[in-house]
Structures are given as C-alpha cells and as structure tokens.
Design an enzyme around this catalytic site. Structure first.
Site, PDB file in Angstrom:
ATOM      1  N   GLU A 109       0.858  -1.305  -0.069  1.00 49.78           N
ATOM      2  CA  GLU A 109      -0.092  -0.075  -0.037  1.00 49.78           C
ATOM      3  C   GLU A 109       0.809   1.101  -0.121  1.00 49.78           C
ATOM      4  O   GLU A 109       2.012   1.124   0.304  1.00 49.78           O
ATOM      5  CB  GLU A 109      -0.867  -0.182   1.318  1.00 49.78           C
ATOM      6  CG  GLU A 109      -0.375  -0.518   2.469  1.00 49.78           C
ATOM      7  CD  GLU A 109      -1.170  -0.834   3.753  1.00 49.78           C
ATOM      8  OE1 GLU A 109      -1.473   0.089   4.637  1.00 49.78           O
ATOM      9  OE2 GLU A 109      -1.978  -2.030   3.450  1.00 49.78           O
ATOM     10  N   LYS A 111       2.679   4.657   1.309  1.00 51.82           N
ATOM     11  CA  LYS A 111       2.894   5.337   2.703  1.00 51.82           C
ATOM     12  C   LYS A 111       2.500   6.561   2.566  1.00 51.82           C
ATOM     13  O   LYS A 111       2.947   7.376   1.820  1.00 51.82           O
ATOM     14  CB  LYS A 111       4.423   5.326   2.961  1.00 51.82           C
ATOM     15  CG  LYS A 111       4.708   5.362   4.156  1.00 51.82           C
ATOM     16  CD  LYS A 111       6.318   5.283   4.603  1.00 51.82           C
ATOM     17  CE  LYS A 111       6.355   5.507   6.018  1.00 51.82           C
ATOM     18  NZ  LYS A 111       6.133   6.703   6.482  1.00 51.82           N
ATOM     19  N   ASP A 113       1.724  10.499   3.619  1.00 53.90           N
ATOM     20  CA  ASP A 113       2.702  11.460   4.113  1.00 53.90           C
ATOM     21  C   ASP A 113       2.088  12.508   5.123  1.00 53.90           C
ATOM     22  O   ASP A 113       1.812  13.505   4.673  1.00 53.90           O
ATOM     23  CB  ASP A 113       3.690  12.175   3.200  1.00 53.90           C
ATOM     24  CG  ASP A 113       5.079  12.786   3.804  1.00 53.90           C
ATOM     25  OD1 ASP A 113       5.030  12.447   5.137  1.00 53.90           O
ATOM     26  OD2 ASP A 113       5.444  13.616   3.216  1.00 53.90           O
ATOM     27  N   TYR A 221      -5.378   2.440   7.443  1.00 51.85           N
ATOM     28  CA  TYR A 221      -4.757   1.446   7.134  1.00 51.85           C
ATOM     29  C   TYR A 221      -4.602   0.232   8.097  1.00 51.85           C
ATOM     30  O   TYR A 221      -3.567  -0.585   7.890  1.00 51.85           O
ATOM     31  CB  TYR A 221      -3.491   1.985   6.345  1.00 51.85           C
ATOM     32  CG  TYR A 221      -2.617   2.944   7.453  1.00 51.85           C
ATOM     33  CD1 TYR A 221      -1.966   2.440   8.680  1.00 51.85           C
ATOM     34  CD2 TYR A 221      -2.520   4.317   6.855  1.00 51.85           C
ATOM     35  CE1 TYR A 221      -1.440   3.552   9.466  1.00 51.85           C
ATOM     36  CE2 TYR A 221      -1.623   5.089   7.898  1.00 51.85           C
ATOM     37  CZ  TYR A 221      -1.146   4.673   8.949  1.00 51.85           C
ATOM     38  OH  TYR A 221      -0.553   5.563   9.752  1.00 51.85           O
ATOM     39  N   LYS A 308      10.950   3.774   0.991  1.00 50.05           N
ATOM     40  CA  LYS A 308      10.740   5.142   0.741  1.00 50.05           C
ATOM     41  C   LYS A 308      11.390   5.504  -0.647  1.00 50.05           C
ATOM     42  O   LYS A 308      12.054   5.201  -1.005  1.00 50.05           O
ATOM     43  CB  LYS A 308      11.521   5.842   1.659  1.00 50.05           C
ATOM     44  CG  LYS A 308      11.018   5.567   3.118  1.00 50.05           C
ATOM     45  CD  LYS A 308      10.447   6.511   3.629  1.00 50.05           C
ATOM     46  CE  LYS A 308      11.330   7.749   4.355  1.00 50.05           C
ATOM     47  NZ  LYS A 308      10.326   8.701   5.201  1.00 50.05           N
ATOM     48  N   CYS A 402      24.968  45.805  -0.580  1.00 53.83           N
ATOM     49  CA  CYS A 402      23.772  45.277  -0.096  1.00 53.83           C
ATOM     50  C   CYS A 402      22.668  45.885  -1.333  1.00 53.83           C
ATOM     51  O   CYS A 402      22.769  46.934  -1.739  1.00 53.83           O
ATOM     52  CB  CYS A 402      23.408  46.031   0.986  1.00 53.83           C
ATOM     53  SG  CYS A 402      21.616  46.047   1.588  1.00 53.83           S
ATOM     54  N   CYS A 405      20.448  48.897   0.257  1.00 57.03           N
ATOM     55  CA  CYS A 405      21.077  50.230   0.539  1.00 57.03           C
ATOM     56  C   CYS A 405      22.319  50.348   0.044  1.00 57.03           C
ATOM     57  O   CYS A 405      22.843  51.500   0.469  1.00 57.03           O
ATOM     58  CB  CYS A 405      21.125  50.020   2.154  1.00 57.03           C
ATOM     59  SG  CYS A 405      22.329  49.155   3.066  1.00 57.03           S
ATOM     60  N   CYS A 420      24.707  42.570   5.582  1.00 58.14           N
ATOM     61  CA  CYS A 420      24.946  43.931   5.402  1.00 58.14           C
ATOM     62  C   CYS A 420      24.977  44.609   6.904  1.00 58.14           C
ATOM     63  O   CYS A 420      24.096  44.490   7.538  1.00 58.14           O
ATOM     64  CB  CYS A 420      23.385  44.666   4.900  1.00 58.14           C
ATOM     65  SG  CYS A 420      23.547  46.374   4.739  1.00 58.14           S
ATOM     66  N   CYS A 426      19.090  50.257   6.848  1.00 57.52           N
ATOM     67  CA  CYS A 426      18.607  49.515   5.588  1.00 57.52           C
ATOM     68  C   CYS A 426      17.241  48.927   5.846  1.00 57.52           C
ATOM     69  O   CYS A 426      16.858  48.316   7.097  1.00 57.52           O
ATOM     70  CB  CYS A 426      19.662  48.265   5.843  1.00 57.52           C
ATOM     71  SG  CYS A 426      19.400  47.011   4.473  1.00 57.52           S
TER      72      CYS A 426
HETATM   73  S1  IVH Z   1       1.045   0.755   9.111  1.00 59.80           S
HETATM   74  C1  IVH Z   1       3.088  -0.928  12.959  1.00 59.80           C
HETATM   75  N1  IVH Z   1       0.696   1.694   6.783  1.00 59.80           N
HETATM   76  O1  IVH Z   1       4.250   5.576   8.702  1.00 59.80           O
HETATM   77  C2  IVH Z   1       2.836  -0.233  11.608  1.00 59.80           C
HETATM   78  N2  IVH Z   1       1.754   3.143   8.232  1.00 59.80           N
HETATM   79  O2  IVH Z   1       6.995   5.224   9.409  1.00 59.80           O
HETATM   80  C3  IVH Z   1       1.781   0.821  11.766  1.00 59.80           C
HETATM   81  N3  IVH Z   1       2.018   5.474   7.548  1.00 59.80           N
HETATM   82  O3  IVH Z   1       3.420   5.919  12.082  1.00 59.80           O
HETATM   83  C4  IVH Z   1       1.848   1.462  10.526  1.00 59.80           C
HETATM   84  N4  IVH Z   1       1.122   5.028   5.424  1.00 59.80           N
HETATM   85  O4  IVH Z   1       1.876   7.078  10.307  1.00 59.80           O
HETATM   86  C5  IVH Z   1       1.159   1.932   7.967  1.00 59.80           C
HETATM   87  N5  IVH Z   1      -0.202   2.477   4.628  1.00 59.80           N
HETATM   88  C6  IVH Z   1       0.491   2.715   5.736  1.00 59.80           C
HETATM   89  C7  IVH Z   1       1.067   4.013   6.052  1.00 59.80           C
HETATM   90  C8  IVH Z   1       1.681   4.266   7.210  1.00 59.80           C
HETATM   91  C9  IVH Z   1       1.655   6.083   6.473  1.00 59.80           C
HETATM   92  C10 IVH Z   1       2.755   6.123   8.526  1.00 59.80           C
HETATM   93  C11 IVH Z   1       2.389   5.909   9.979  1.00 59.80           C
HETATM   94  C12 IVH Z   1       3.506   5.369  10.567  1.00 59.80           C
HETATM   95  C13 IVH Z   1       4.556   5.813   9.950  1.00 59.80           C
HETATM   96  C14 IVH Z   1       5.730   4.738  10.216  1.00 59.80           C
END
Ligand code: IVH
Length: 690
Positions: A109, A111, A113, A221, A308, A402, A405, A420, A426
């Site tokens: 899935e 991640k 942000d 999630y 990542k 600068c 000035c 400066c 200034c």
């Molecule tokens: S599972 C024990 N699934 O990533 C595992 N986390 O670096 C619990 N996050 O604190 C997290 N997308 O805030 C999971 N699809 C996803 C996620 C996810 C973002 C974040 C979450 C977690 C952090 C860990």
C-alpha cells in the site's frame, strides 16, 4: 414522526450523503439540498437539546471553544516502521520473513505522508481520536477529528466489533495546502513548510472550527481489536471500507518480490499524479498468524517495512537570482525559475543558500538546474545539468554591496552568509525587526500586520520599533485601509504590550541568535535588562544554552549606539525590563530537577510541571545525570526507566509526588523527603497489535 425520529432520520441521511461525497467522491444530491437538510437538523437539535449527540453531523463544523488536549494511553502501542531506500534491503526483508513463516502473501500500500491517528469506535460510534504522541500515549484530539468529513462518526452495517481501534493517516491534500498557505501569506502569517506539517499543526489547533475549515482528509490502514471479523489484514481492510471508512483503493496483494517491485515501480511515478502527498510504499505480511509469528521489536513490527521513494526532482531553467536581506542583515540568494511542477505544487523560486553553494555547484544564469523539496518551504537547487549549459554562459558573480541600501557587505569568520552591516539604515532590516517585535510570541501587538508596518514606515510615522509607543490613534486613522476602530485597537494593543513579561521583551528585541528559549533562560538568570547589558561575555555564557557565539552577539547588540537609544526610549515608554519575582508556594523542591514521563491519573503533565515550578523545582526535558527525580506515569518507555535507574535518578509515582506536596503543606518549609519506594512506577503494558 416525532422530533426524535426526524432527528434520527436526518442524521442518517446526512451521514450517507456525506460518505457519498467525501469518501466515494460520488455525490448524489446537490450541495444546496445537503445544506438545507443540515439546517433543518440544526434547528431541530437547537429546539430539542435532549437529543444532543457528539456524533451528530452538525458537530462537523467544530466549535470555537478551546480545549487543552488530554494525554491518553494507547491500548496497543503505536509503533513506527523500519524503512529503506534500497530494493536489495527490501528483498532481504522478504527473505527473512519467508525463512521464518515460509512462502506468504504481502499487502502493498502507499505510505501516506501526513500524521498518524488512532480512532476508537464503541458500538459503531466514534468515541476517541488520539495522535501517535510518543507511541505509548498521545493527545486526545477527538473534537478536531470529528470535523474531518471523511471520518465516519457512526458506522454503517451491523457486523463491526463492539469495540475496536482503527489507525491511519490524517492528510492534507495539496489543494487545501496551497489554499491555506496563500491565505497565510496574504495575512503575513508564517507558512507551513509542507502538507505533513500543515496536517499535524492543524490537528493540534485549539479551535475545532479552524480545523473544520482546513480541508483535512483521513485514510485508514490498520485495524486493531480483540474480535476482528477476519484473520488477515486485506480482508479486514475491505470490511472496514464497508463500515464507511476511507481505505485506499491503491492496495494490492503481492505474492513475490517481483510483484512487490512492480507495485513500487508503478507508484514511484504514478504518485506524482495523486492529489495528496505520499513518500513510499508499505509492505505488510497479510495473515495475522504470520504477523504474530514474526512479532515486533520495541520500535517496529518485524512483519512490515516501508520502502521510501527518493525525493522528487525536477529540471528547470534558472532565469535570474534575487538577493533577500533579512532582519539580521543576512543576505540570501534566491533563484527565480521557469515554473515547474514538483511534488504536487508549482515551483517558481528556490533557495541558493549562499555564495559558497553557488560556487561549489558552479550555478550560472541560464543553466538547467535540478530542484528538490526538502523539509523547508522553499525548494533547493541540488545540481546543474551541464549537458544543457548554453555555450555563452558565464560564471556567476556574487554581489558585494547590499541590494537594498548599497552598503558594502561583510562576511564574519566561520559564517557562510554575507551580511549588510547597516543595521539602522537598511529598510528590510528595520522592517524585519519591527515585524519580529510585534509577533504574537514577542510583544503580541495585534492589528498590526506586515503591511501596516510597511505603511507606517513609508509614511514616516515610525523609523524604528521604539516609535510605536509614540503613535496616536488620530495618526493611524487617516491611513489607507485603517479606520477609527482599527486605529483604536492598535493603540490599545500597543498599550497592552507594556505588560508583556521581560523574557518576551528580550526576545522581541531581535538580538541575533536569541530565540524564545534563550531569552527565557537569560531573563531567569539575570532578572533585569540592566544586568544582561552589563554582563561580560564570560558571565553571559554562564546562562543555560548560551555559548560563545550567542554571548558575542548579545554583547555586540548592546554595544551599538542606536540599539541603546531605542532601549532607552522603550524604557521610558514603560516596557517590562525586569522579570517578575515568581511567588513560590514553597521552597520544597528548591535545587531539585524533575523529568516527567508517561500518563497520569490525577493531573495533566502541564499541571505537574506547574506544581514543580511553583514549589521551586525545575523541569528537565530528558533523563540525564542532572535530574533528581523521574516522575513516572503509566506506559512509560522501558528505556527511560532503565536510564534513570542506571544514573541513580529517583523514580517516583504520581501518588508519591502528591504526598510530598501534602507533606509540604503541613510543615512548611520542609526538606524533600527521600522517597523510599522506587518500585511503584508501573511498567509499560505489554499490549499487542495484530
Ligand atoms: S502501518 C505498525 N501503513 O508511517 C505499523 N503506516 O513510519 C503501523 N504510514 O506511524 C503503521 N502510511 O503514520 C502503515 N499504509 C501505511 C502507512 C503508514 C503511512 C505512517 C504511519 C506510521 C509511519 C511509520
């Protein structure tokens, strides 16, 4: 139909249409019909307060009542994820998993942000929303989360467990982020660096009405609870979607490393077209029995890992370079770029840091340059595509005077920036200092924004910050965009600022390197401005957190004639140049330092801190040899406890702390009793999360 039944019906319908709009992205009715139903419900609820319900859809607009967030322990710890940028390491993870549990299924899935949240539902109703905090306990932000339209307040169906937690990410879509920052820019407020900070910052807003307007979203999630319907992550997440939760559609079952690699390769590029920020892919072992067999470390599960994405880059042309002069005179080169789309937003400007950085990368006007977004608001230039360099390009020449000035710039030893030195002549430096002075955390003069300060400066009403205290309402009222009322408000606000405590006045002066915390320490150490002014560099460094560099900047500030003139005028205006004596309730904790950790039954952490200070003690942020006591609540991390034990820091419970205080009240002044019982701090609960 009785009023109660009608209320029920409207709530059901509103919840349904809300879900169609915010989760399914498929509204069935027009906005005005939705609004009309909402108004009808609001009126009925107002007429029948006996049917009040915190989960009514009318509560989504939030309220202006401010709340202090309670710290709440997580029933299961909120772990983080191991992460990697390398496919090889990811494949090692898969080998480790399969060595342990044999061939298995993975769920891949995105991640997201944003900022993590844990939602608790009891009998199908949202009862609590808690931030991750330190993983064992977080802030109760339920009222704020109720305003997020994609979070169901009541669930659909009837096959959800009576009690469960669902975890996910609160996100700020790029569109909301851009809108908020545009509004903040117009209001002269500091910008959010990125959608993640904006989401986290918004969630901690005191007023839920503000949260309601910020356009947050929430994707779930992970399910946690004792009686989940299925034995795998995939099946439970699909079920959660039926209950009304927003569960990402971009999740896949993968059965081999190759399938996982494909998922990653696809999203590495495709994510750029998503309306919200993501920073990787999470790979989770699907079956709970396998998850249990793999277990967790103290920090992260062994059954999941995050891959990542590398920071996104864009290639674009460098059109020109501007030089900005800040409040302290520091000069920052800023690149003007051909607009380019990067991580969801259009980038037109990038920082070039300083002359050395430009020389190091040999950046030239007309070059094709790589831009990247770091944690900051302004993206940075990370390199030049030399193959695209125009034949007639010339090395970049840094300025030596600068741009504002015309004063020759200087460079201090060990500093990469040019400055400066014309502090009092200034324009951006003077304006910058005034704007810093009036900030909320400084003198808190509201009604005066950046634009008004500029206006006052241009019209010759103020030349430096001390002129603020000579302003008359009649002078302000005639300025464009200001009327009698706002003029009067500004004058009152300036008058009120005379009561702002000394430590904030010291911060407001804008001495280089003296931030809020340093100003607080200086005020506590020296108590009066005169004492700070007459201290030698050596004496200054006796203050906590003040090193040689800061001491020199302070001495330099007070050696400047113009600064002394301003200070004298501020003194005459009646500003607080002396720290008020704190009237202590007792000297019980004099000379003693405390560290507070965990969750408490009778007091909030802030209350405990107040009590410690009111009885002459000090609060420390972390366990160190300087600490005398560790005030330990529930669910405290074992590492902290161990460290405290190793350093011989005494560990006391909340009950012991309270009895120490009670002892003090009975027989003042009393010495601190050495607590006998160091065992009573509860050990962290061993919650499991499957
Ligand atoms: S599972 C024990 N699934 O990533 C595992 N986390 O670096 C619990 N996050 O604190 C997290 N997308 O805030 C999971 N699809 C996803 C996620 C996810 C973002 C974040 C979450 C977690 C952090 C860990």
């Amino acid at each position: 139909m009785t009023a109660g039944e009608k209320i029920e019906q409207l709530r059901r319908e509103l919840n349904y249409h809300n879900h169609r709009y915010y989760v399914d992205n498929a509204p069935e009715i027009a906005d005005y019909e939705f609004d009309a139903m909402m108004r009808e419900l609001q009126e009925l609820e107002a007429a029948h307060p006996e049917f009040d319900d915190p989960n009514s859809p009318t509560k989504r607009v939030g309220s202006d009542l401010t709340t202090e967030f309670k710290t709440v322990a997580h029933r299961f710890p909120m772990l983080s994820l191991g992460n990697t940028y390398s496919l090889d390491e990811l494949h090692e993870f898969i080998s480790r998993v399969e060595k342990e549990v044999g061939e298995t299924e993975y769920v891949c899935e995105l991640k997201f942000d944003g900022t993590a949240i844990s939602l608790t539902y009891e009998n199908g109703a949202l009862v609590r929303a808690v931030t991750r905090g330190d993983g064992t306990s977080g802030d109760d932000v339920t009222n704020n989360v109720r305003t997020i339209r994609s979070v169901p307040l009541v669930l659909s169906g009837d096959d959800y467990p009576p009690l469960f937690e669902i975890r996910g990410e609160i996100l700020m879509p790029y569109a909301s982020f851009d809108k908020i920052n545009a509004e903040r820019e117009a209001a002269g407020e500091p910008l959010f660096a990125n959608p993640r900070n904006a989401a986290a910052g918004t969630l901690k807003q005191q007023s839920s009405a503000v949260v309601a307007r910020r356009g947050l979203d929430c994707t779930l999630y992970q399910l946690a609870g004792d009686s989940l319907p299925f034995a795998s992550h995939w099946e439970n997440m699909n079920k959660a979607r039926e209950w009304g939760f927003k569960v990402s559609e971009h999740i896949r079952i993968c059965r081999s490393a190759a399938e996982i690699d494909d998922f990653i390769a696809y999203w590495n590029d495709e994510r750029k077209r998503l309306p919200f920020p993501t920073d990787g892919v999470v790979i989770k072992v699907n079956r709970y029995s396998d998850q249990r067999a793999l277990g967790s470390t103290a920090k992260a599960p062994r059954w999941a890992v995050a891959y990542k994405f590398k920071a996104e880059q864009a290639l674009t042309r460098l059109l020109s370079v501007d030089f900005q002069v800040g409040r302290t005179g520091a000069v920052t080169p800023v690149a003007n770029l051909e607009p380019v789309l990067l991580a969801g937003t259009v980038v037109k400007r990038a920082t070039l840091h300083n002359a050395d950085q430009i020389a190091l990368l040999d950046i030239r006007i007309g070059d094709s340059v790589y831009v990247e977004k770091g944690g900051e608001i302004i993206p940075k230039i990370t390199g030049v595509e030399l193959s695209e360099r125009p034949a007639d390009s010339r090395e970049f020449e840094y300025i030596d005077v600068c741009p504002e000035c015309g004063t020759p710039l200087v460079r201090f030893e060990g500093e990469s920036k040019h400055y400066c030195p014309n502090q009092s002549g200034c324009r951006p430096q003077i304006l910058g200092r005034i704007i810093h002075f009036i900030k909320r955390k400084a003198m808190d003069i509201d009604g005066l924004g950046e634009e008004t300060v500029e206006l006052l400066f241009e019209s010759g009403l103020i030349h430096d910050l001390s002129d603020l205290y000579d302003l008359q309402a009649s002078q302000l009222a005639v300025l464009p965009r200001l009327g009698d009322k706002s003029a009067e408000n500004i004058i009152q606000s300036i008058e009120r600022s005379k009561q702002v405590p000394f430590r904030r006045v010291l911060f407001a002066l804008g001495i280089r390197f003296v931030g809020e915390t340093t100003a607080k320490y200086l005020a506590a150490h020296f108590r009066t401005l005169d004492a700070v002014m007459s201290a030698s560099c050596e004496e200054l460094t006796e203050t906590e957190e003040v090193g040689g560099k800061i001491a020199e900047a302070i001495a330099e500030y007070f050696a400047d004639e113009d600064n002394l003139r301003i200070i004298n005028r501020l003194r005459r205006a009646g500003l607080q140049f002396e720290e008020e004596e704190r009237t202590l309730e007792s000297a019980l904790f004099e000379g003693k330092s405390f560290v507070i950790s965990g969750v408490f039954s009778y007091h909030t952490r802030d209350e405990l801190k107040e009590l410690i200070e009111a009885h002459g003690g000090r609060n420390l942020a972390a366990v160190s040899a300087n600490a005398d006591y560790l005030l330990a609540g529930r669910n405290m991390g074992p590492a902290k406890l161990q460290k405290a034990q190793k350093l011989g820091v005494r560990i006391i419970s909340e009950e012991e702390f309270v009895s120490m205080l009670e002892g003090a009240e009975e027989s003042q002044p009393a010495a601190v009793e050495e607590p006998q019982n160091t065992e009573s701090a509860e050990m962290p609960s061993q919650g499991k999360l499957f």
